[in-house]
Design a protein around this motif. Structure first.
Motif, PDB file in Angstrom:
ATOM      1  N   ILE A 511      40.871  22.861  53.750  1.00 24.62           N
ATOM      2  CA  ILE A 511      39.692  23.370  53.049  1.00 24.62           C
ATOM      3  C   ILE A 511      40.085  24.607  52.263  1.00 24.62           C
ATOM      4  CG2 ILE A 511      38.045  22.464  54.740  1.00 24.62           C
ATOM      5  CD1 ILE A 511      37.892  25.284  55.941  1.00 24.62           C
ATOM      6  N   ASN A 512      39.185  25.046  51.388  1.00 24.27           N
ATOM      7  CA  ASN A 512      39.429  26.263  50.612  1.00 24.27           C
ATOM      8  C   ASN A 512      38.278  27.250  50.815  1.00 24.27           C
ATOM      9  OD1 ASN A 512      41.244  27.413  48.246  1.00 24.27           O
ATOM     10  ND2 ASN A 512      39.117  27.954  47.779  1.00 24.27           N
ATOM     11  N   ILE A 513      38.622  28.408  51.359  1.00 21.71           N
ATOM     12  CA  ILE A 513      37.687  29.529  51.472  1.00 21.71           C
ATOM     13  C   ILE A 513      38.345  30.680  50.740  1.00 21.71           C
ATOM     14  CG2 ILE A 513      36.411  31.043  53.017  1.00 21.71           C
ATOM     15  CD1 ILE A 513      36.770  28.973  55.231  1.00 21.71           C
ATOM     16  N   GLY A 514      37.904  30.948  49.516  1.00 21.61           N
ATOM     17  CA  GLY A 514      38.621  31.920  48.700  1.00 21.61           C
ATOM     18  C   GLY A 514      37.732  32.930  48.022  1.00 21.61           C
ATOM     19  N   PRO A 515      38.344  33.940  47.403  1.00 16.20           N
ATOM     20  CA  PRO A 515      37.603  35.010  46.748  1.00 16.20           C
ATOM     21  C   PRO A 515      36.750  34.493  45.603  1.00 16.20           C
ATOM     22  CG  PRO A 515      39.922  35.066  46.124  1.00 16.20           C
ATOM     23  CD  PRO A 515      39.796  34.082  47.237  1.00 16.20           C
ATOM     24  N   TYR A 516      35.670  35.199  45.361  1.00 15.08           N
ATOM     25  CA  TYR A 516      34.742  34.823  44.296  1.00 15.08           C
ATOM     26  C   TYR A 516      34.945  35.748  43.101  1.00 15.08           C
ATOM     27  CZ  TYR A 516      30.330  34.253  41.737  1.00 15.08           C
ATOM     28  OH  TYR A 516      29.388  34.023  40.764  1.00 15.08           O
ATOM     29  N   GLY A 517      34.966  35.146  41.919  1.00 15.85           N
ATOM     30  CA  GLY A 517      35.093  35.963  40.720  1.00 15.85           C
ATOM     31  C   GLY A 517      34.978  35.138  39.465  1.00 15.85           C
ATOM     32  N   ILE A 518      35.368  35.759  38.366  1.00 12.37           N
ATOM     33  CA  ILE A 518      35.173  35.169  37.039  1.00 12.37           C
ATOM     34  C   ILE A 518      36.431  35.408  36.193  1.00 12.37           C
ATOM     35  CG2 ILE A 518      33.740  35.254  34.932  1.00 12.37           C
ATOM     36  CD1 ILE A 518      31.438  36.263  36.670  1.00 12.37           C
ATOM     37  N   ASP A 519      36.677  34.489  35.275  1.00 12.07           N
ATOM     38  CA  ASP A 519      37.725  34.627  34.246  1.00 12.07           C
ATOM     39  C   ASP A 519      39.152  34.636  34.801  1.00 12.07           C
ATOM     40  OD1 ASP A 519      35.913  34.583  32.203  1.00 12.07           O
ATOM     41  OD2 ASP A 519      35.828  36.755  31.915  1.00 12.07           O
ATOM     42  N   ALA A 520      39.405  33.806  35.788  1.00  9.90           N
ATOM     43  CA  ALA A 520      40.797  33.636  36.234  1.00  9.90           C
ATOM     44  C   ALA A 520      41.644  33.154  35.063  1.00  9.90           C
ATOM     45  CB  ALA A 520      40.849  32.620  37.372  1.00  9.90           C
ATOM     46  N   HIS A 521      42.871  33.644  34.993  1.00 12.50           N
ATOM     47  CA  HIS A 521      43.834  33.311  33.922  1.00 12.50           C
ATOM     48  C   HIS A 521      43.440  33.949  32.591  1.00 12.50           C
ATOM     49  CE1 HIS A 521      45.852  29.527  35.830  1.00 12.50           C
ATOM     50  NE2 HIS A 521      45.574  30.442  36.730  1.00 12.50           N
ATOM     51  N   LYS A 522      42.455  34.828  32.588  1.00 15.93           N
ATOM     52  CA  LYS A 522      42.031  35.467  31.350  1.00 15.93           C
ATOM     53  C   LYS A 522      42.162  36.985  31.488  1.00 15.93           C
ATOM     54  CE  LYS A 522      38.684  31.795  30.341  1.00 15.93           C
ATOM     55  NZ  LYS A 522      37.241  31.476  30.100  1.00 15.93           N
ATOM     56  N   LYS A 523      42.023  37.660  30.364  1.00 22.42           N
ATOM     57  CA  LYS A 523      42.210  39.108  30.328  1.00 22.42           C
ATOM     58  C   LYS A 523      41.278  39.830  31.300  1.00 22.42           C
ATOM     59  CE  LYS A 523      41.733  43.019  27.114  1.00 22.42           C
ATOM     60  NZ  LYS A 523      41.451  43.408  25.709  1.00 22.42           N
ATOM     61  N   TYR A 524      40.022  39.369  31.370  1.00 20.22           N
ATOM     62  CA  TYR A 524      39.034  40.075  32.193  1.00 20.22           C
ATOM     63  C   TYR A 524      38.888  39.440  33.579  1.00 20.22           C
ATOM     64  CZ  TYR A 524      37.956  42.282  27.740  1.00 20.22           C
ATOM     65  OH  TYR A 524      38.048  42.968  26.545  1.00 20.22           O
ATOM     66  N   GLU A 525      39.971  38.884  34.085  1.00 22.09           N
ATOM     67  CA  GLU A 525      39.980  38.333  35.438  1.00 22.09           C
ATOM     68  C   GLU A 525      39.451  39.389  36.407  1.00 22.09           C
ATOM     69  OE1 GLU A 525      43.247  36.686  38.725  1.00 22.09           O
ATOM     70  OE2 GLU A 525      43.872  37.127  36.666  1.00 22.09           O
ATOM     71  N   ARG A 526      38.463  38.988  37.222  1.00 22.21           N
ATOM     72  CA  ARG A 526      37.849  39.962  38.113  1.00 22.21           C
ATOM     73  C   ARG A 526      37.348  39.313  39.404  1.00 22.21           C
ATOM     74  NH1 ARG A 526      34.955  38.766  33.676  1.00 22.21           N
ATOM     75  NH2 ARG A 526      32.683  38.502  33.718  1.00 22.21           N
ATOM     76  N   MET A 527      37.268  40.131  40.428  1.00 25.29           N
ATOM     77  CA  MET A 527      36.933  39.690  41.772  1.00 25.29           C
ATOM     78  C   MET A 527      35.753  40.493  42.287  1.00 25.29           C
ATOM     79  SD  MET A 527      37.509  41.126  45.056  1.00 25.29           S
ATOM     80  CE  MET A 527      39.056  42.024  44.993  1.00 25.29           C
TER      81      MET A 527
END
Length: 549
Positions: A511-527
């Motif tokens: 299973i996958n239990i992982g961090p939540y965020g936006i813009d993975a692989h992009k400049k504004y990658e954030r968690m």
């Protein structure tokens, strides 16, 4: 509830500060940093053989995995949970002039504060709840969560009934050499320590599925990924006599029109559906400019699967290729007739017919026609082609097909279908086995326990929607499905090889239990901190405890 936020934040920053771009020396550096860190924990100082830094195998790059385990003392159970996560990241070129700050969360956010940003992004930049930086979401905060749990149980083995294994692998962002090499160590530990692997928990990132989506997702199993590829031959001609030949780019364009975004090629399973295939490359194979049409073209497509096997995908795409070929010939004839009417030049009957075959079918045909002469030639050709380090697995495969085509007696236009890259197997966690049922039950229990104390809905879905190393700890495909991959990859055994039996030997539900965020692989990658640094480790811990009791 574990009070873990500050510790995981500290580990996250340590890991992000190391630039560990895939296929660079940074992968070696972060492995050394992580190995040194784990080795400094008192448990591992006293048990140095419980932590390893191991070089990958059959890899053109020098890089390492880090593996560690803690043996619980609460009971005598051999049940073992694997925590897995990758250390490598994508590159930092998208940061442009800020590249030197991309791996420093404190510095990069201060630079972002100076920029003119959309409102939603501005709120995140100004908020203490979000952290920025390359790899912070994908997936160093997830790895930090696993690292915290390893450290916690190394300090409290009396609370652990069973065992905990950490696998921190390299090369997830490219060829998965890391996890495929780590399987050997997992098998050795299974034999040496009598580990009974009952589940694996990955900690790759999760994101909103659509704008306004407030869910924080947990995933059972994962999507599979194939790279179906097409070598297309035409009939060469001078461009001044264009209707005397058939441009392979013309067929390629129709093929892409037929396959790209085609909902008929979405795979539904357990009430969920994959995104349709999309082109990742389309080119001809002319080495330089001439006024002749190309001899051949090459295209390949991303293809996600939930329940289809690689063999079924070949069958479906063979049908689609035939339709595309038929459509292109129909359009060719239509335009040829119209040109003849306009120019007054005679129309000659077009005799080409659609011809589609897999690489395996072409190879068998050529073996039957030419025997050992063909087999020996292709063996030497492939070995010599390995010397060209500029060729990746995809282009290597294309060149092998191109060379094999030269042996064809019938050189009328054709489409040859094959696989040219790594197959990341699909994993379907349907509850068919006792291990799967136990993992699903443990996950449901953990979410039920944690959800009341967290404001956003925690939603469980069946398939992790991105490519990850989860694909290499279990196998849902039968032998025929895997043979369709090996028999139809022209680089198999030379440029590319995966021992899928190693995966079968581990074969643990994941299973996958992982961090939540936006813009993975992009400049504004954030968690987002709260879910990633508090909810994720506590969810994971509850699953571990439930599985091992």
């Amino acid at each position: 509830m574990l009070d873990c936020k500050d510790d995981i934040l500290f580990f996250t920053k340590q890991l992000v500060n190391v630039e560990s771009i895939v296929n660079t020396n940074g992968e070696k550096e972060i492995a050394s940093v992580l190995y040194t860190l784990i080795s400094s924990f008192p448990y591992f100082t006293n048990n140095p053989s419980h932590v390893l830094k191991v070089e990958t195998k059959n890899d053109p790059h020098e890089r390492y995995n880090v593996l560690a385990f803690v043996k619980g003392t609460k009971g005598t159970s051999n049940k073992t949970v694997i925590l897995m996560g990758h250390m490598d990241t994508v590159g930092v070129d998208d940061f442009n002039q800020l590249k030197d700050k991309a791996c420093n969360p404190d510095e990069i956010v201060e630079e972002f504060k100076k920029e003119t940003l959309p409102q939603a992004l501005r709120e995140h930049v100004d908020s203490e709840e979000w952290m920025f930086g390359r790899g912070i979401l994908d997936m160093k905060s997830g790895l930090a969560s696993h690292l915290y749990l390893l450290k916690y149980y190394s300090e409290h083995p009396e609370e652990l009934e069973g065992n905990l294994v950490l696998v921190s692998e390299c090369d997830e962002e490219d060829g998965s050499h890391g996890i495929l090499s780590a399987l050997d160590e997992l098998k050795k530990w299974k034999e040496e320590h009598d580990f009974e692997y009952v589940a694996a928990i990955n900690a790759d990132f999760v994101s909103p599925r659509y704008e306004g989506d407030d869910n924080r997702y947990i995933y059972k199993g994962t999507t599979g990924k194939l790279l179906p590829s097409f070598f297309i031959t035409g009939a060469e001609t001078h461009v001044g006599s264009c209707f005397e030949g058939l441009d392979p780019n013309f067929i390629a364009a129709e093929l892409t029109r037929q396959i790209d975004y085609n909902p008929d090629l979405c795979n539904e399973a357990l009430g969920e559906i994959t995104v349709p295939p999309v082109s990742l490359k389309q080119t001809d194979l002319k080495p330089s400019y001439t006024v002749q049409t190309a001899l051949s073209a090459y295209v390949y497509y991303n293809f996600f699967i939930f329940s289809w096997s690689p063999k079924e995908v070949l069958e479906k795409l063979k049908e689609q290729a035939y339709i595309a070929f038929e459509n292109s010939l129909h359009l060719f004839k239509e335009r040829y007739k119209k040109f003849s009417e306009l120019s007054g030049e005679p129309y000659r009957e077009v005799t080409w017919t659609p011809r589609v075959m897999t690489y395996e079918e072409m190879h068998e045909l050529l073996v039957n026609e030419h025997g050992t002469a063909y087999v020996s030639h292709m063996k030497d050709f492939k070995e010599n082609l390995l010397l060209d380090e500029s060729l990746d697995t995809r282009m290597y495969a294309a060149r092998v097909v191109e060379e094999a085509w030269k042996w064809m007696i019938d050189k009328n236009p054709a489409i040859i279908l094959f696989y040219s890259s790594l197959y990341s197997p699909r994993i379907e966690l349907s509850g068919e086995t006792e291990q799967e049922r136990n993992l699903i039950e443990a996950l449901d229990y953990a979410v039920g326990k944690i959800q009341p104390s967290y404001q956003h809905p925690i939603a469980i879905r069946n398939f992790f929607p991105y490519i990850s190393d989860m694909s290499f700890v279990a196998l849902s495909d039968d032998e025929k499905g895997i043979q369709a991959v090996s028999n139809n990859n022209p680089g198999w055994g030379t440029k590319h090889y995966v021992n899928y039996q190693d995966i079968r030997d581990i074969n643990v539900p994941v299973i996958n239990i992982g961090p939540y965020g936006i813009d993975a692989h992009k400049k504004y990658e954030r968690m987002e901190k709260t879910f990633s640094l508090e909810v994720v480790p506590n969810l994971t811990n509850e699953v571990i405890k439930k599985l091992l009791t």
